[in-house]
Scaffold this motif. Structure first.
Motif, PDB file in Angstrom:
ATOM      1  N   ASP A 110       0.910  -1.327  -0.046  1.00 18.54           N
ATOM      2  CA  ASP A 110      -0.013  -0.071   0.026  1.00 18.54           C
ATOM      3  C   ASP A 110       0.729   1.068   0.070  1.00 18.54           C
ATOM      4  O   ASP A 110       0.826   1.887   0.954  1.00 18.54           O
ATOM      5  CB  ASP A 110      -0.837  -0.184   1.264  1.00 18.54           C
ATOM      6  CG  ASP A 110      -1.742   0.932   1.348  1.00 18.54           C
ATOM      7  OD1 ASP A 110      -2.361   1.664   0.246  1.00 18.54           O
ATOM      8  OD2 ASP A 110      -2.301   1.507   2.322  1.00 18.54           O
ATOM      9  N   GLU A 163      -4.691   2.459   2.661  1.00 22.69           N
ATOM     10  CA  GLU A 163      -5.497   3.695   1.944  1.00 22.69           C
ATOM     11  C   GLU A 163      -6.028   3.481   0.607  1.00 22.69           C
ATOM     12  O   GLU A 163      -6.989   3.771   0.238  1.00 22.69           O
ATOM     13  CB  GLU A 163      -4.446   5.005   1.862  1.00 22.69           C
ATOM     14  CG  GLU A 163      -4.176   5.347   3.367  1.00 22.69           C
ATOM     15  CD  GLU A 163      -3.468   6.806   3.356  1.00 22.69           C
ATOM     16  OE1 GLU A 163      -3.721   7.715   2.267  1.00 22.69           O
ATOM     17  OE2 GLU A 163      -2.726   7.038   4.170  1.00 22.69           O
ATOM     18  N   THR A 213       4.847   3.317   4.418  1.00 30.16           N
ATOM     19  CA  THR A 213       4.363   4.442   5.160  1.00 30.16           C
ATOM     20  C   THR A 213       5.260   5.885   4.838  1.00 30.16           C
ATOM     21  O   THR A 213       4.541   6.795   4.607  1.00 30.16           O
ATOM     22  CB  THR A 213       4.877   4.079   6.748  1.00 30.16           C
ATOM     23  OG1 THR A 213       4.380   2.970   6.929  1.00 30.16           O
ATOM     24  CG2 THR A 213       4.308   5.546   7.551  1.00 30.16           C
ATOM     25  N   ARG A 237       3.717   7.166   1.502  1.00 29.50           N
ATOM     26  CA  ARG A 237       2.406   7.736   1.739  1.00 29.50           C
ATOM     27  C   ARG A 237       2.441   9.408   2.294  1.00 29.50           C
ATOM     28  O   ARG A 237       1.861  10.224   2.049  1.00 29.50           O
ATOM     29  CB  ARG A 237       1.453   6.885   2.710  1.00 29.50           C
ATOM     30  CG  ARG A 237       0.989   5.666   2.002  1.00 29.50           C
ATOM     31  CD  ARG A 237      -0.079   4.936   2.860  1.00 29.50           C
ATOM     32  NE  ARG A 237       0.298   4.640   4.044  1.00 29.50           N
ATOM     33  CZ  ARG A 237       0.771   3.421   4.594  1.00 29.50           C
ATOM     34  NH1 ARG A 237       1.260   2.370   3.630  1.00 29.50           N
ATOM     35  NH2 ARG A 237       0.872   3.206   5.901  1.00 29.50           N
ATOM     36  N   GLU A 238       3.663   9.316   3.516  1.00 25.36           N
ATOM     37  CA  GLU A 238       3.776  10.498   3.923  1.00 25.36           C
ATOM     38  C   GLU A 238       4.344  11.632   3.270  1.00 25.36           C
ATOM     39  O   GLU A 238       3.765  12.820   3.101  1.00 25.36           O
ATOM     40  CB  GLU A 238       4.593  10.248   5.191  1.00 25.36           C
ATOM     41  CG  GLU A 238       3.946   9.791   6.237  1.00 25.36           C
ATOM     42  CD  GLU A 238       4.939   9.369   7.463  1.00 25.36           C
ATOM     43  OE1 GLU A 238       4.396   8.813   8.535  1.00 25.36           O
ATOM     44  OE2 GLU A 238       6.163   9.524   7.292  1.00 25.36           O
ATOM     45  N   GLU A 298       1.486  12.711   0.724  1.00 23.77           N
ATOM     46  CA  GLU A 298       0.743  13.633   1.307  1.00 23.77           C
ATOM     47  C   GLU A 298       1.287  15.111   1.300  1.00 23.77           C
ATOM     48  O   GLU A 298       0.450  16.009   1.282  1.00 23.77           O
ATOM     49  CB  GLU A 298       0.278  13.063   2.556  1.00 23.77           C
ATOM     50  CG  GLU A 298      -1.053  13.492   3.093  1.00 23.77           C
ATOM     51  CD  GLU A 298      -0.998  13.048   4.813  1.00 23.77           C
ATOM     52  OE1 GLU A 298      -1.031  11.862   4.886  1.00 23.77           O
ATOM     53  OE2 GLU A 298      -1.474  13.761   5.416  1.00 23.77           O
ATOM     54  N   TYR A 334      -3.459   8.673  -1.714  1.00 22.68           N
ATOM     55  CA  TYR A 334      -2.821   8.785  -0.663  1.00 22.68           C
ATOM     56  C   TYR A 334      -2.159  10.564  -0.569  1.00 22.68           C
ATOM     57  O   TYR A 334      -1.113  10.948  -0.402  1.00 22.68           O
ATOM     58  CB  TYR A 334      -1.143   8.396  -1.004  1.00 22.68           C
ATOM     59  CG  TYR A 334      -1.028   7.005  -1.253  1.00 22.68           C
ATOM     60  CD1 TYR A 334      -1.708   6.206  -0.293  1.00 22.68           C
ATOM     61  CD2 TYR A 334      -0.559   6.306  -2.473  1.00 22.68           C
ATOM     62  CE1 TYR A 334      -1.708   4.675  -0.437  1.00 22.68           C
ATOM     63  CE2 TYR A 334      -0.565   5.082  -2.716  1.00 22.68           C
ATOM     64  CZ  TYR A 334      -1.299   4.395  -1.700  1.00 22.68           C
ATOM     65  OH  TYR A 334      -1.243   2.895  -2.028  1.00 22.68           O
TER      66      TYR A 334
END
Ligand code: ATP
Length: 216
Positions: A16, A53, A185, A188-189, A192, A215
């Protein structure tokens, strides 16, 4: 002569999204020890757990894009189609039944997953059906927290690649794969925050993410 062309491996995870920290260590592993194929198996995330997500279909499509030009990899959708929790131990038992008792089979995990492995459902039965191959991952120790788990690890460890090819399962192999400090992770951060991820995952996957506004 030992037949070094039969060893197949399953590689499970949430993906993901799928990234180079998944793909590159496993490609290196295939070169290091010889793997006939690697089957990527995205898991279904049970309803009571924090949801990924991207949905199952999207996680699957991203894996398809990531492996389109890599014949080493195939995709297995069996866990994605289940609405009940997928237990690795159960899936590996099914896979063993499909492949017959003799073929060497392996399950690939990262170093972080080795540390939590003894908390997995029926973890001790997993080695009855396959080997466990561990890829390096920066930031995680190689020693188990509990003495009993360290004993379990020590009892199964091998440094013989030949053993992985000649025995159907039962061994744990710590592979000297290259380190990649990448996690889903982190990606994704970064997405974002609108930061560049070009070096972290395949371009086709990044284009898919951007086209769908995932994301964000
Ligand atoms: P998240 O950050 O969302 O927890 P993740 O990047 O750890 O995700 P998963 O899909 O949970 O990815 O991982 C699937 C498998 O890949 C696990 O066995 C994990 O240990 C391994 N893995 C993930 N990233 C790396 C990495 N950078 N190096 C080595 N193994 C990795």
């Amino acid at each position: 002569m030992v037949d070094m062309t039969q060893l197949q491996a399953l590689f499970g995870g949430t993906f993901d999204p799928v990234h180079y920290g998944h793909l590159k260590p496993v490609e290196a592993l295939a070169n290091l020890i010889g793997l006939s194929r690697v089957i990527i198996m995205p898991n279904n995330v049970p309803p009571h757990r924090p949801q990924p997500e991207a949905n199952s279909q999207q996680r699957k499509e991203m894996v398809e894009l990531a492996i389109a030009d890599k014949p080493l990899f195939t995709l297995d959708e069996r866990e994605l189609h289940r609405d009940t929790p997928s237990y690795t131990a159960q899936t590996l038992k099914e896979w063993r039944e499909e492949q017959g008792p003799q073929l060497p089979l392996a399950f690939i995990i990262g170093q972080d997953s080795l540390l939590t492995f003894p908390t997995w459902h029926h973890y001790e039965t997993i080695l009855d059906n396959c080997h466990l191959i561990v890829c390096r991952r920066p930031g995680y120790p190689l020693a188990m927290e509990q003495a009993a788990h360290q004993q379990w690890l020590d009892a199964h460890l091998t440094d013989s690649v030949e053993a992985l090819h000649t025995l159907p399962g039962g061994k744990i192999y710590l592979a000297e794969t290259p380190w990649f400090n990448i996690s889903a992770t982190l990606i994704r951060e970064r997405l974002e925050r609108g930061e560049n991820c070009d070096d972290l995952l395949p371009r086709a996957v990044l284009e898919y993410i951007n086209a769908r506004g995932l994301y964000r």
